[in-house]
Design a protein around this motif. Sequence first.
Motif, mmCIF file in Angstrom:
data_model
loop_
_atom_site.group_PDB
_atom_site.id
_atom_site.type_symbol
_atom_site.label_atom_id
_atom_site.label_comp_id
_atom_site.label_asym_id
_atom_site.label_seq_id
_atom_site.Cartn_x
_atom_site.Cartn_y
_atom_site.Cartn_z
ATOM 1 N N GLU A 231 43.867 19.898 -4.589
ATOM 2 C CA GLU A 231 43.098 19.906 -3.155
ATOM 3 C C GLU A 231 43.425 18.280 -2.652
ATOM 4 O OE1 GLU A 231 41.540 21.676 -1.131
ATOM 5 O OE2 GLU A 231 42.009 23.179 -2.273
ATOM 6 N N GLN A 232 43.795 17.394 -3.601
ATOM 7 C CA GLN A 232 43.850 15.925 -3.279
ATOM 8 C C GLN A 232 45.494 15.641 -3.167
ATOM 9 O OE1 GLN A 232 42.479 16.903 -6.136
ATOM 10 N NE2 GLN A 232 43.447 15.705 -7.807
ATOM 11 N N SER A 233 46.323 16.508 -2.969
ATOM 12 C CA SER A 233 47.655 16.360 -2.801
ATOM 13 C C SER A 233 47.983 16.019 -1.400
ATOM 14 C CB SER A 233 48.459 17.829 -2.798
ATOM 15 O OG SER A 233 50.048 17.599 -2.439
ATOM 16 N N PRO A 234 48.797 14.774 -1.196
ATOM 17 C CA PRO A 234 49.217 14.267 0.100
ATOM 18 C C PRO A 234 49.901 15.226 1.003
ATOM 19 C CG PRO A 234 49.711 12.804 -1.807
ATOM 20 C CD PRO A 234 49.199 14.134 -2.351
ATOM 21 N N ALA A 235 50.514 16.258 0.298
ATOM 22 C CA ALA A 235 51.338 17.337 1.207
ATOM 23 C C ALA A 235 50.438 18.269 2.009
ATOM 24 C CB ALA A 235 52.236 18.166 0.277
ATOM 25 N N ARG A 236 49.041 18.302 1.913
ATOM 26 C CA ARG A 236 48.231 19.040 2.397
ATOM 27 C C ARG A 236 47.994 18.318 3.681
ATOM 28 N NH1 ARG A 236 45.592 22.989 0.158
ATOM 29 N NH2 ARG A 236 46.050 23.229 -2.045
ATOM 30 N N VAL A 237 48.300 17.306 4.246
ATOM 31 C CA VAL A 237 48.484 16.699 5.480
ATOM 32 C C VAL A 237 49.258 17.630 6.161
ATOM 33 C CG1 VAL A 237 48.762 14.566 6.825
ATOM 34 C CG2 VAL A 237 47.802 14.517 4.608
ATOM 35 N N MET A 238 50.527 17.931 5.667
ATOM 36 C CA MET A 238 51.352 18.875 6.645
ATOM 37 C C MET A 238 50.672 20.253 6.723
ATOM 38 S SD MET A 238 53.343 16.365 6.488
ATOM 39 C CE MET A 238 54.623 17.122 7.739
ATOM 40 N N LEU A 239 49.864 20.736 6.005
ATOM 41 C CA LEU A 239 49.114 21.763 6.361
ATOM 42 C C LEU A 239 48.065 21.686 7.240
ATOM 43 C CD1 LEU A 239 48.264 23.401 2.625
ATOM 44 C CD2 LEU A 239 50.456 23.646 3.998
ATOM 45 N N ALA A 240 47.754 20.473 7.682
ATOM 46 C CA ALA A 240 46.752 20.094 8.735
ATOM 47 C C ALA A 240 47.479 20.038 10.034
ATOM 48 C CB ALA A 240 45.937 18.748 8.250
ATOM 49 N N LEU A 241 48.819 19.561 9.818
ATOM 50 C CA LEU A 241 49.634 19.499 10.925
ATOM 51 C C LEU A 241 50.145 21.026 11.494
ATOM 52 C CD1 LEU A 241 51.564 18.024 13.128
ATOM 53 C CD2 LEU A 241 53.305 17.974 11.215
ATOM 54 N N GLY A 242 50.229 21.780 10.453
ATOM 55 C CA GLY A 242 50.630 23.026 10.835
ATOM 56 C C GLY A 242 49.495 23.775 11.542
ATOM 57 N N ARG A 243 48.261 23.425 11.123
ATOM 58 C CA ARG A 243 47.106 23.919 11.870
ATOM 59 C C ARG A 243 46.875 23.506 13.173
ATOM 60 N NH1 ARG A 243 41.441 25.126 10.099
ATOM 61 N NH2 ARG A 243 41.835 24.272 7.901
ATOM 62 N N LEU A 244 47.189 22.257 13.309
ATOM 63 C CA LEU A 244 47.060 21.654 14.593
ATOM 64 C C LEU A 244 47.986 22.278 15.650
ATOM 65 C CD1 LEU A 244 45.835 19.433 16.457
ATOM 66 C CD2 LEU A 244 47.901 17.978 15.862
ATOM 67 N N ILE A 245 49.249 22.411 15.091
ATOM 68 C CA ILE A 245 50.337 23.092 16.038
ATOM 69 C C ILE A 245 49.828 24.356 16.367
ATOM 70 C CG2 ILE A 245 52.845 23.779 16.079
ATOM 71 C CD1 ILE A 245 53.465 21.264 14.565
ATOM 72 N N ARG A 246 49.318 25.355 15.406
ATOM 73 C CA ARG A 246 49.063 26.812 15.751
ATOM 74 C C ARG A 246 47.983 26.997 16.678
ATOM 75 N NH1 ARG A 246 49.598 26.852 10.231
ATOM 76 N NH2 ARG A 246 47.515 27.395 10.061
ATOM 77 N N THR A 247 46.809 26.176 16.139
ATOM 78 C CA THR A 247 45.330 26.423 16.832
ATOM 79 C C THR A 247 45.025 25.272 17.937
ATOM 80 O OG1 THR A 247 44.231 25.150 15.181
ATOM 81 C CG2 THR A 247 44.878 27.434 14.740
ATOM 82 N N GLY A 248 45.527 24.038 17.724
ATOM 83 C CA GLY A 248 45.162 23.101 18.562
ATOM 84 C C GLY A 248 43.579 22.551 18.054
#
Length: 560
Positions: free
Chosen positions: A387-404
């Motif tokens: 859960e504390q992996s820095p790479a999860r920021v990229m998942l947040a970016l993907g969420r932003l692109i998909r859903t705004g």
Amino acid sequence: MPDLSVNLSLTAVLAADVAGYTRLMNEDAEGTLRTLRRLRGEIMDPVIAARRGRVVKNMGDGWIVTFRTVSDAVQCAMQLQDRLKNDDGLKIRIGVHLGDVAETEGDVFGEGVNIADRLQEIAEPGAVVVSDAVFGLLDGTLRPSFDDAGERVLKNIAKPVRLWSRGGDVAGAYAALAIPGFPRLIIQPVRTADTRAELTELASALTGDLLFYLDSTRWLDATISQDNDPDRYIVAPVLRARSDVLRLEARLWGPDGRLLEVFKIGGNLADAFDWQDRTGADLSNRIMQGVIGAEIRKIETLPDSLRTAEQWMVYGFAFAGQSGEAHRKTLDCFAEAIRLKPGFGYAYAYALVILMSAVSMGQSHFVQAHLDKMDHWAAQVDRLEPEQSPARVMLALGRLIRTGDRKAVRADIRALIRNLPFDPHTLFWSGWLFLYMGDPETALEYLPRINVGFGGEALANAARGGIGFAFLQMGQFEQALPYLDEALRQNPDYSAAWRHKAAACGYLGRTEEAAAALEAVSKLSPDETIAQIRTRSGYLDTPGTRRYFEGLAKAGMAPG
């Protein structure tokens, strides 16, 4: 009684105490003292000095430390607990308060000391408790780590104090252990034969900086020790001084005992604080590059079939942070690591970071062979990385692109930064996410914390470009240009910085500079249009991002 009516100053105070010290001494006095000496020499003294703390009172099992700023005091407290969390030795409690302090006759007094001491008394072992006066001055990168602990009545303190707590259950920047199979490094404490207090403090501070910077990546397991381990790289720094002239010399030794590099950095004692900041970051970057260089030379002697997944990752790091074709080379290496080790979450994480970076920069054509893997890599990061992996920021970016969905993404960032407040990649990508969301003011709380030693030159330069973009979004075009120009000086292939410079120059009416910037963009990303950038970038429609696209139009970029 000392006269407290004079020489009072508003000071950030950290009070620390060893939990269960009396019991530990009764059980094993010699072992407890030995552990305490080790932790002080290898963790506490360097971390306190690196944050420019001054130990004003030492009680053997407790300390009172003062700092120039609240931020330094709190970061020091958090880093101490994060370091000690992975240690099997002593646990400490820490309280931090901002209040009036007076020093006299070798002792310290005042509200600042009293309340800080009361806060550490009620803290759990491994925890940090801060007062509301402290919490109110923290920025958005530190606040999420603390929970509201309500108001408390403290012993001998007239008014209730509102408290905020960071418990021992928070993961922390250093909680995740380094991954087996990657290089390991011993940092020997910086030695100095000069007995002047300012020199010994400077040596200790540099030791803390080296530990902080060099351990900011999971691919390098860095620890402070006096030992010589034949399986580790060793850096041995020595600080020399003649009058006020400084010279730091550090020797980097390979695991086979061979001398690999000698680094020399000069300075002046009159500029000690700034010199410490520059030197700790610069030397850390040189050491990291020295280790990577030595590893690559070893890897290149092996046929491809004998390289481990970890070695393919290190080989890829040689190209990471560059632009264009280097993205493809890095991804080829990371993809090979994934093929060899399908459950290697770290490889998926960094592959996703590089791939999404290339897409965001408009360089999809360089990584075309890997684009169809993006969703799979993201799913594997979600499944395999903690859960504390820095790479999860990229998942947040993907969420932003998909859903705004800005609210959900802000919650994602808050959860990550709570556990990783000092991780360079988390800070960097969180800052850029705020830029994607059109919130440059918050981005400027994150991106300036990235420097060369913290994340490597490439990451620091990308953060520099992000700061320039933040000023562009805010309409401060003149302030944006120095950051963008420096980013481009460091990396002439930084296509996003060229676009941002073109937009800023478009607004300022600097037509020739705007045209030159667009010409550079065209060479890196042929036939690019505003519509293409708007579609692929993921930027939300906000005043800041509209200002960016309007600037590109003013500079002369084709609309679509």
